[in-house]
Design a protein around this motif. Structure first.
Motif, PDB file in Angstrom:
ATOM      1  N   ALA A   7      -2.149 -28.270  -8.637  1.00  0.00           N
ATOM      2  CA  ALA A   7      -0.712 -28.403  -8.392  1.00  0.00           C
ATOM      3  C   ALA A   7      -0.021 -27.048  -8.345  1.00  0.00           C
ATOM      4  O   ALA A   7       0.890 -26.835  -7.564  1.00  0.00           O
ATOM      5  N   ALA A   8      -0.453 -26.118  -9.176  1.00  0.00           N
ATOM      6  CA  ALA A   8       0.177 -24.798  -9.229  1.00  0.00           C
ATOM      7  C   ALA A   8      -0.902 -23.738  -8.996  1.00  0.00           C
ATOM      8  O   ALA A   8      -1.544 -23.290  -9.946  1.00  0.00           O
ATOM      9  N   PRO A   9      -1.151 -23.359  -7.762  1.00  0.00           N
ATOM     10  CA  PRO A   9      -2.193 -22.375  -7.481  1.00  0.00           C
ATOM     11  C   PRO A   9      -1.843 -21.007  -8.041  1.00  0.00           C
ATOM     12  O   PRO A   9      -0.675 -20.656  -8.189  1.00  0.00           O
ATOM     13  N   ALA A  29     -12.632 -19.779   8.881  1.00  0.00           N
ATOM     14  CA  ALA A  29     -13.943 -19.576   8.266  1.00  0.00           C
ATOM     15  C   ALA A  29     -13.895 -18.443   7.243  1.00  0.00           C
ATOM     16  O   ALA A  29     -14.463 -18.552   6.143  1.00  0.00           O
ATOM     17  N   ARG A  30     -13.211 -17.360   7.569  1.00  0.00           N
ATOM     18  CA  ARG A  30     -13.142 -16.228   6.641  1.00  0.00           C
ATOM     19  C   ARG A  30     -12.232 -16.544   5.453  1.00  0.00           C
ATOM     20  O   ARG A  30     -12.464 -16.062   4.336  1.00  0.00           O
ATOM     21  N   LEU A  31     -11.209 -17.361   5.659  1.00  0.00           N
ATOM     22  CA  LEU A  31     -10.360 -17.768   4.545  1.00  0.00           C
ATOM     23  C   LEU A  31     -11.121 -18.669   3.577  1.00  0.00           C
ATOM     24  O   LEU A  31     -10.934 -18.579   2.352  1.00  0.00           O
ATOM     25  N   ASP A  32     -11.991 -19.540   4.109  1.00  0.00           N
ATOM     26  CA  ASP A  32     -12.835 -20.366   3.233  1.00  0.00           C
ATOM     27  C   ASP A  32     -13.699 -19.487   2.340  1.00  0.00           C
ATOM     28  O   ASP A  32     -13.835 -19.735   1.139  1.00  0.00           O
ATOM     29  N   GLY A  33     -14.291 -18.440   2.939  1.00  0.00           N
ATOM     30  CA  GLY A  33     -15.115 -17.532   2.157  1.00  0.00           C
ATOM     31  C   GLY A  33     -14.316 -16.775   1.117  1.00  0.00           C
ATOM     32  O   GLY A  33     -14.784 -16.561  -0.012  1.00  0.00           O
ATOM     33  N   ALA A  36     -13.423 -19.032  -1.857  1.00  0.00           N
ATOM     34  CA  ALA A  36     -14.598 -19.286  -2.705  1.00  0.00           C
ATOM     35  C   ALA A  36     -14.853 -18.126  -3.654  1.00  0.00           C
ATOM     36  O   ALA A  36     -15.455 -18.305  -4.719  1.00  0.00           O
ATOM     37  N   ALA A  37     -14.396 -16.934  -3.286  1.00  0.00           N
ATOM     38  CA  ALA A  37     -14.637 -15.747  -4.118  1.00  0.00           C
ATOM     39  C   ALA A  37     -13.509 -15.474  -5.108  1.00  0.00           C
ATOM     40  O   ALA A  37     -13.657 -14.601  -5.972  1.00  0.00           O
ATOM     41  N   LEU A  38     -12.403 -16.179  -5.013  1.00  0.00           N
ATOM     42  CA  LEU A  38     -11.270 -15.935  -5.896  1.00  0.00           C
ATOM     43  C   LEU A  38     -11.529 -16.479  -7.297  1.00  0.00           C
ATOM     44  O   LEU A  38     -12.314 -17.419  -7.480  1.00  0.00           O
ATOM     45  N   ASP A  39     -10.829 -15.922  -8.270  1.00  0.00           N
ATOM     46  CA  ASP A  39     -11.016 -16.330  -9.663  1.00  0.00           C
ATOM     47  C   ASP A  39     -10.039 -17.408 -10.102  1.00  0.00           C
ATOM     48  O   ASP A  39      -9.943 -17.713 -11.286  1.00  0.00           O
ATOM     49  N   GLY A  40      -9.318 -17.981  -9.153  1.00  0.00           N
ATOM     50  CA  GLY A  40      -8.359 -19.028  -9.479  1.00  0.00           C
ATOM     51  C   GLY A  40      -8.032 -19.862  -8.252  1.00  0.00           C
ATOM     52  O   GLY A  40      -8.459 -19.547  -7.126  1.00  0.00           O
ATOM     53  N   ALA A  41      -7.299 -20.925  -8.473  1.00  0.00           N
ATOM     54  CA  ALA A  41      -6.935 -21.806  -7.362  1.00  0.00           C
ATOM     55  C   ALA A  41      -6.024 -21.073  -6.373  1.00  0.00           C
ATOM     56  O   ALA A  41      -5.233 -20.206  -6.758  1.00  0.00           O
ATOM     57  N   LEU A 109     -10.061  -8.029   2.149  1.00  0.00           N
ATOM     58  CA  LEU A 109      -9.349  -6.973   1.426  1.00  0.00           C
ATOM     59  C   LEU A 109      -8.441  -7.543   0.342  1.00  0.00           C
ATOM     60  O   LEU A 109      -8.026  -6.826  -0.575  1.00  0.00           O
ATOM     61  N   VAL A 110      -8.145  -8.836   0.427  1.00  0.00           N
ATOM     62  CA  VAL A 110      -7.298  -9.479  -0.585  1.00  0.00           C
ATOM     63  C   VAL A 110      -7.895  -9.316  -1.972  1.00  0.00           C
ATOM     64  O   VAL A 110      -7.172  -9.165  -2.968  1.00  0.00           O
ATOM     65  N   LEU A 111      -9.220  -9.313  -2.067  1.00  0.00           N
ATOM     66  CA  LEU A 111      -9.878  -9.138  -3.374  1.00  0.00           C
ATOM     67  C   LEU A 111      -9.526  -7.786  -3.982  1.00  0.00           C
ATOM     68  O   LEU A 111      -9.330  -7.675  -5.204  1.00  0.00           O
ATOM     69  N   ASP A 112      -9.435  -6.748  -3.152  1.00  0.00           N
ATOM     70  CA  ASP A 112      -9.052  -5.430  -3.655  1.00  0.00           C
ATOM     71  C   ASP A 112      -7.581  -5.404  -4.064  1.00  0.00           C
ATOM     72  O   ASP A 112      -7.212  -4.743  -5.050  1.00  0.00           O
ATOM     73  N   LEU A 113      -6.734  -6.112  -3.313  1.00  0.00           N
ATOM     74  CA  LEU A 113      -5.321  -6.196  -3.687  1.00  0.00           C
ATOM     75  C   LEU A 113      -5.169  -6.881  -5.044  1.00  0.00           C
ATOM     76  O   LEU A 113      -4.376  -6.447  -5.894  1.00  0.00           O
ATOM     77  N   ILE A 114      -5.933  -7.942  -5.240  1.00  0.00           N
ATOM     78  CA  ILE A 114      -5.867  -8.681  -6.506  1.00  0.00           C
ATOM     79  C   ILE A 114      -6.352  -7.813  -7.664  1.00  0.00           C
ATOM     80  O   ILE A 114      -5.794  -7.855  -8.770  1.00  0.00           O
ATOM     81  N   ALA A 115      -7.372  -7.008  -7.420  1.00  0.00           N
ATOM     82  CA  ALA A 115      -7.884  -6.129  -8.480  1.00  0.00           C
ATOM     83  C   ALA A 115      -6.798  -5.168  -8.955  1.00  0.00           C
ATOM     84  O   ALA A 115      -6.651  -4.920 -10.163  1.00  0.00           O
ATOM     85  N   LYS A 116      -6.014  -4.632  -8.025  1.00  0.00           N
ATOM     86  CA  LYS A 116      -4.901  -3.752  -8.404  1.00  0.00           C
ATOM     87  C   LYS A 116      -3.803  -4.535  -9.127  1.00  0.00           C
ATOM     88  O   LYS A 116      -3.161  -4.020 -10.053  1.00  0.00           O
TER      89      LYS A 116
END
Length: 344
Positions: A7-9, A29-33, A36-41, A109-116
């Motif tokens: 309900a609250a991603p 397809a790349r958004l699905d991948g 799957a790699a994110l640490d939350g909803a 690259l979103v994974l790198d943004l999230i890391a920051k």
């Protein structure tokens, strides 16, 4: 069973789209991948800015089987900056990522943004170090624009940065409190402040389709950026007015002295007079136009029209009523694949 989001991603990806049917299969397809790699909803919010191809229907097909995908359809084309704002208004995540659909903004690259973001930064923007498949004219004008904007405004707007960025929920709420109609989103985030940092990346060429930013639209965006965050054009108009008035006064003194000295040095005829009149008239029109830019923006603010209008009936496309035979080939394949996935 269909994939269901919480309900609250934790993360919201806001992606404005306009006639992007050719690139959507690769993007999805790349958004699905990525998810799957994110640490939350996560949720993906597509904002359809008046597409005339199968873009909205293709997204609705995906959203039918995967609740992590959402579609927000605007009633017409309101422009890229308004579409970003609509997505920010509807996003529910603690962190909101804005990106384009053409895959020039790589989803990975979103994974790198999230890391920051996890390090405590509240705005993390992707900064282009290399622009692949962009001509010298585009690179040169972009350099001039950012260099000029930094000189004209007191707002720190980083160079070679577009709208691809991660924004913390606190910043999102501050952004939503800014009611202006004529929007330059990257400048607005610069004005807001907060803790900001950059993640460098190489910007690739378009994966498919045509660019939606023509030269005219880029010029309009540049003018909007300058007028929204600087009064330098008005000050320039004032100083030019002083300079022309001073030149006219000096010329008047020269004419008076020449007349008292017997008229030597004065040019007979009307040519010089017409040149001076034409010059001053053109200058007056130009300076009036500068003032008009600001007055026009005041007029737009006073009218108080909404920045965008959501077409709810269009957003609720009846995908279940569409037979595969009546769909474009790529769309029929996507629907059949997801139907098999849901059945299994």
């Amino acid at each position: 069973m269909p994939v269901t989001a919480q309900a609250a991603p934790r993360y919201s990806l806001v992606i404005p789209v306009l006639n992007e049917a050719q690139v959507l299969p690769a993007l999805l397809a790349r958004l699905d991948g990525l998810m799957a790699a994110l640490d939350g909803a996560a949720e993906v919010l597509f904002v359809d800015d008046g597409s005339t191809d199968e873009t909205a229907t293709m997204i609705a097909v995906r959203a039918e089987f995967d609740d992590r995908y959402r579609l927000l359809s605007l009633s017409r084309n309101f422009g890229h900056q308004a579409a970003i704002t609509a997505g920010m208004d509807a996003a529910r995540g603690a962190a909101v990522i804005v990106m384009d659909a053409d895959l020039q903004d790589p989803p990975e690259l979103v994974l790198d943004l999230i890391a920051k973001w996890r390090e405590g930064f509240q705005v993390v923007y992707a900064q282009r170090t290399v622009r692949h498949q962009e001509g010298w004219f585009k690179r040169w004008t972009a350099h001039l624009f950012y260099a000029g904007l930094r000189r004209l405004t007191a707002v720190d707007i980083p160079r070679n940065v577009g709208d691809f960025r991660l924004v913390d929920r606190q910043v999102v709420e501050a952004f939503r409190a800014m009611p202006e109609r004529d929007r330059f989103v990257r400048g607005m985030f610069g004005w807001l402040g907060f803790r900001q940092t950059a993640v460098p990346f190489e910007r690739q060429g378009r994966a498919a389709g045509q660019t939606k930013y023509s030269l005219v639209k880029m010029v309009k965006l540049a003018v909007s950026g300058v007028v929204s965050f600087s009064d330098a054009p008005l000050k320039l108009a004032l100083w030019m007015g002083f300079a022309v008035s001073a030149a006219a006064l000096l010329y008047g003194l020269y004419v008076a002295v020449s007349a008292l000295a017997g008229g030597h040095g004065l040019v007979a005829g009307w040519a010089s007079t017409m040149v001076v009149i034409a010059f001053l008239s053109g200058l007056n029109m130009m300076l009036t136009g500068v003032v008009g830019l600001y007055v026009g923006r005041i007029h737009a603010e006073v009218k108080g029209r909404p920045l965008y209008v959501v077409n709810e009936p269009t957003a609720q496309i009846a995908v279940a009523d569409l037979s595969p035979a009546g769909l474009p080939e790529a769309l029929a394949e996507e629907r059949s694949r997801l139907a098999r996935f849901a059945a299994g």
